[in-house]
Design a protein around this motif. Sequence first.
Motif, PDB file in Angstrom:
ATOM      1  N   ILE A  60       0.977  -1.334   0.123  1.00  0.00           N
ATOM      2  CA  ILE A  60      -0.027   0.076  -0.151  1.00  0.00           C
ATOM      3  C   ILE A  60       0.842   1.037   0.030  1.00  0.00           C
ATOM      4  N   ASP A  61       0.156   2.451  -0.408  1.00  0.00           N
ATOM      5  CA  ASP A  61       1.035   3.457  -0.252  1.00  0.00           C
ATOM      6  C   ASP A  61       1.657   3.812   1.186  1.00  0.00           C
ATOM      7  N   LEU A  62       2.736   4.481   1.274  1.00  0.00           N
ATOM      8  CA  LEU A  62       3.463   4.720   2.416  1.00  0.00           C
ATOM      9  C   LEU A  62       3.223   6.273   2.673  1.00  0.00           C
ATOM     10  N   GLU A  63       2.273   6.386   3.785  1.00  0.00           N
ATOM     11  CA  GLU A  63       2.092   7.746   4.118  1.00  0.00           C
ATOM     12  C   GLU A  63       3.334   8.328   5.295  1.00  0.00           C
ATOM     13  N   GLU A  64       3.236   9.501   5.660  1.00  0.00           N
ATOM     14  CA  GLU A  64       4.332   9.973   6.634  1.00  0.00           C
ATOM     15  C   GLU A  64       3.825   9.684   8.035  1.00  0.00           C
ATOM     16  N   GLY A  65       4.211   8.550   8.648  1.00  0.00           N
ATOM     17  CA  GLY A  65       3.939   8.278  10.035  1.00  0.00           C
ATOM     18  C   GLY A  65       2.890   7.854  10.453  1.00  0.00           C
ATOM     19  N   TRP A  66       1.508   8.551   9.764  1.00  0.00           N
ATOM     20  CA  TRP A  66       0.357   8.206  10.542  1.00  0.00           C
ATOM     21  C   TRP A  66      -0.580   7.499   9.209  1.00  0.00           C
ATOM     22  N   LEU A  67      -1.702   7.026   9.826  1.00  0.00           N
ATOM     23  CA  LEU A  67      -2.558   6.318   8.829  1.00  0.00           C
ATOM     24  C   LEU A  67      -4.026   6.727   9.160  1.00  0.00           C
ATOM     25  N   GLN A  68      -4.753   7.217   8.300  1.00  0.00           N
ATOM     26  CA  GLN A  68      -6.260   7.251   8.649  1.00  0.00           C
ATOM     27  C   GLN A  68      -6.995   5.852   8.310  1.00  0.00           C
ATOM     28  N   ILE A  69      -7.456   5.335   9.250  1.00  0.00           N
ATOM     29  CA  ILE A  69      -8.019   4.014   8.868  1.00  0.00           C
ATOM     30  C   ILE A  69      -9.486   3.914   9.101  1.00  0.00           C
ATOM     31  N   ASN A  70     -10.363   3.460   8.207  1.00  0.00           N
ATOM     32  CA  ASN A  70     -11.663   3.252   8.481  1.00  0.00           C
ATOM     33  C   ASN A  70     -11.841   1.644   8.419  1.00  0.00           C
ATOM     34  N   HIS A  71     -12.492   1.165   9.572  1.00  0.00           N
ATOM     35  CA  HIS A  71     -12.587  -0.124   9.846  1.00  0.00           C
ATOM     36  C   HIS A  71     -13.944  -0.424  10.652  1.00  0.00           C
ATOM     37  N   ARG A  86     -15.750   2.417  11.411  1.00  0.00           N
ATOM     38  CA  ARG A  86     -15.341   3.506  12.467  1.00  0.00           C
ATOM     39  C   ARG A  86     -14.136   4.095  11.986  1.00  0.00           C
ATOM     40  N   SER A  87     -13.615   5.228  12.139  1.00  0.00           N
ATOM     41  CA  SER A  87     -12.308   5.606  11.737  1.00  0.00           C
ATOM     42  C   SER A  87     -11.521   6.130  12.867  1.00  0.00           C
ATOM     43  N   ASP A  88     -10.266   6.157  12.367  1.00  0.00           N
ATOM     44  CA  ASP A  88      -9.221   6.609  13.828  1.00  0.00           C
ATOM     45  C   ASP A  88      -7.833   6.760  12.837  1.00  0.00           C
ATOM     46  N   LYS A  89      -7.073   7.961  13.528  1.00  0.00           N
ATOM     47  CA  LYS A  89      -5.815   8.019  12.733  1.00  0.00           C
ATOM     48  C   LYS A  89      -4.657   7.495  13.599  1.00  0.00           C
ATOM     49  N   LEU A  90      -3.954   6.320  13.035  1.00  0.00           N
ATOM     50  CA  LEU A  90      -3.058   5.592  14.045  1.00  0.00           C
ATOM     51  C   LEU A  90      -1.748   5.547  13.147  1.00  0.00           C
ATOM     52  N   LEU A  91      -0.707   5.424  14.138  1.00  0.00           N
ATOM     53  CA  LEU A  91       0.583   5.161  13.498  1.00  0.00           C
ATOM     54  C   LEU A  91       0.713   4.118  12.544  1.00  0.00           C
ATOM     55  N   PHE A  92       1.286   4.428  11.295  1.00  0.00           N
ATOM     56  CA  PHE A  92       1.345   3.778  10.219  1.00  0.00           C
ATOM     57  C   PHE A  92       1.883   2.213  10.753  1.00  0.00           C
ATOM     58  N   PRO A  93       1.313   1.296  10.172  1.00  0.00           N
ATOM     59  CA  PRO A  93       1.857  -0.333  10.452  1.00  0.00           C
ATOM     60  C   PRO A  93       3.235  -0.329   9.987  1.00  0.00           C
ATOM     61  N   LYS A  94       4.111  -1.145  10.783  1.00  0.00           N
ATOM     62  CA  LYS A  94       5.469  -1.228  10.448  1.00  0.00           C
ATOM     63  C   LYS A  94       6.094  -2.625  10.311  1.00  0.00           C
ATOM     64  N   LYS A  95       6.744  -2.951   9.023  1.00  0.00           N
ATOM     65  CA  LYS A  95       7.030  -4.209   8.808  1.00  0.00           C
ATOM     66  C   LYS A  95       8.617  -4.141   8.184  1.00  0.00           C
ATOM     67  N   PRO A  96       9.341  -3.968   9.549  1.00  0.00           N
ATOM     68  CA  PRO A  96      10.874  -3.589   9.165  1.00  0.00           C
ATOM     69  C   PRO A  96      11.762  -4.880   8.986  1.00  0.00           C
ATOM     70  N   GLY A  97      12.810  -4.683   8.174  1.00  0.00           N
ATOM     71  CA  GLY A  97      13.574  -6.008   7.785  1.00  0.00           C
ATOM     72  C   GLY A  97      15.015  -6.221   8.450  1.00  0.00           C
ATOM     73  N   SER A  98      14.913  -5.647   9.760  1.00  0.00           N
ATOM     74  CA  SER A  98      16.390  -6.065  10.448  1.00  0.00           C
ATOM     75  C   SER A  98      16.140  -5.520  12.043  1.00  0.00           C
ATOM     76  N   PHE A  99      17.003  -6.255  12.922  1.00  0.00           N
ATOM     77  CA  PHE A  99      16.829  -5.948  14.295  1.00  0.00           C
ATOM     78  C   PHE A  99      17.189  -4.459  14.454  1.00  0.00           C
ATOM     79  N   TYR A 100      18.014  -4.147  13.580  1.00  0.00           N
ATOM     80  CA  TYR A 100      18.396  -2.353  13.421  1.00  0.00           C
ATOM     81  C   TYR A 100      16.946  -1.623  13.473  1.00  0.00           C
ATOM     82  N   HIS A 101      16.477  -2.062  12.148  1.00  0.00           N
ATOM     83  CA  HIS A 101      15.355  -1.110  12.015  1.00  0.00           C
ATOM     84  C   HIS A 101      14.277  -1.469  12.755  1.00  0.00           C
ATOM     85  N   LEU A 102      14.280  -2.380  13.325  1.00  0.00           N
ATOM     86  CA  LEU A 102      13.102  -2.662  14.539  1.00  0.00           C
ATOM     87  C   LEU A 102      13.211  -1.854  15.627  1.00  0.00           C
TER      88      LEU A 102
END
Length: 384
Positions: free
Chosen positions: A153-164, A167-183
């Motif tokens: 999906i498109d990468l927003e700047e830190g936050w994501l408006q979610i409709n679920h 209902r809707s809320d602005k939450l931190l963008f979900p993360k899926k990093p690729g190393s213990f450093y990035h984590l």
Amino acid sequence: MKILVLGGDGYLGWPTACYFSRRGHDVLSLDNFSKKKIENENGVSTLLSTLTIQEKIINWNKNNNKKINFETCDLLNHRSIYKKLEEFKPDAIIHYAEQPSAPYSMKDRSSAYFTQMNNVMGNLNLLFGIKKYCPEAHLVKLGTMGEYGTPNIDLEEGWLQINHNGRSDKLLFPKKPGSFYHLSKVHDTNNIEFACRLWNLKCTDLNQGVVYGCDTEELKDYSDDMGVSFHYDDIFGTVINRFISQSVTSKKLTVYGAGNQKRTFLNINDTLKCIELSVNNPAEAGEFRVFNQYTETFSINELSKIIQDACSELGRDIEIVNLENPRLEDAEHYYNPKNSGLISLGLKPIKFEKDLVKSMILKLDKYKDKIDIKRFLPSLKWQN
Ligand code: USQ
């Protein structure tokens, strides 16, 4: 302003201290030398910037009205950072003081442990220190684009408006990093966002792409031993700086996998501009603001081709080799990150193009014999 630079001996910390000193700010720079220790343990060193930080600062201070002050400080020692915050009372804190290498963090248990302990606990001590001694200070924290990974999906700047479910809320963008450093940077993000809500702190989290460059405007009139800490090795060398060093020594450009993975990039001079824009336009009290700090997106194949073409224009034939990818990365993926925040504040991006590549190659040519070509092959595998 009073600017506190954390990680002041690093690739970005030293040029940042110089940048703000040149512009008339009071700069206090701190470092725990943990990167130097990892360099020594792993037998790698910077090609430029070979003077000690103390020697560089003496030279800098001889030629500049606003002196840089440097002190040793480890963020893991909370009393030490508390004391600096209490005495210096910074207006802005630029926080680079983290173990920055993804490959190092994947070496073994103790490297992963050190990376997360140093980064996450150091940052936590800093947050408690800011709350206690300078809650008005603006924390400018270096995160990484690698926090997001490469979701479909498109990468927003830190936050994501979610409709679920209606209902809707602005939450931190979900993360899926690729190393213990990035984590470690993901964990920092969560802790800082919470601290902003809890204590009304102000923070700008800069999710930075891969930085390249062997020079900054402020340092270009100095000898190279005063310059930026330039790494080409498999631990601290980032991909463009490695490919340029491989070109200088007429070695093959080491593309990992098929080379279709895409990443974001920016010139080191643009890093400095982004930091200044963030400092001059601070977040509000209680605000956790996120900018995606990059200027261009390339696949590794596109990068290697630009560098290969630039080499041809210099009359050098450079080959590209595809190596088995030592990392856990999506080989093919969607990638559409946003970066409008810093652009709207006035960032004018430097483009990565052939002339810039040629100027880097010509600058590094004289260090050809100092480059250890054995450090071009990846020595650490993610899934060992
Ligand atoms: N790569 C190659 N060949 C090489 C080296 C790297 O193809 O010889 C590829 C990697 O597979 C990867 C990409 O280049 O897809 C970037 O690797 P890198 O080593 O330049 O950067 P990375 O390990 O992701 O980390 C670096 C910095 C880190 C910063 C991050 C920004 O070390 O501190 O946070 O860039 S980002 O990548 O956007 O997360």
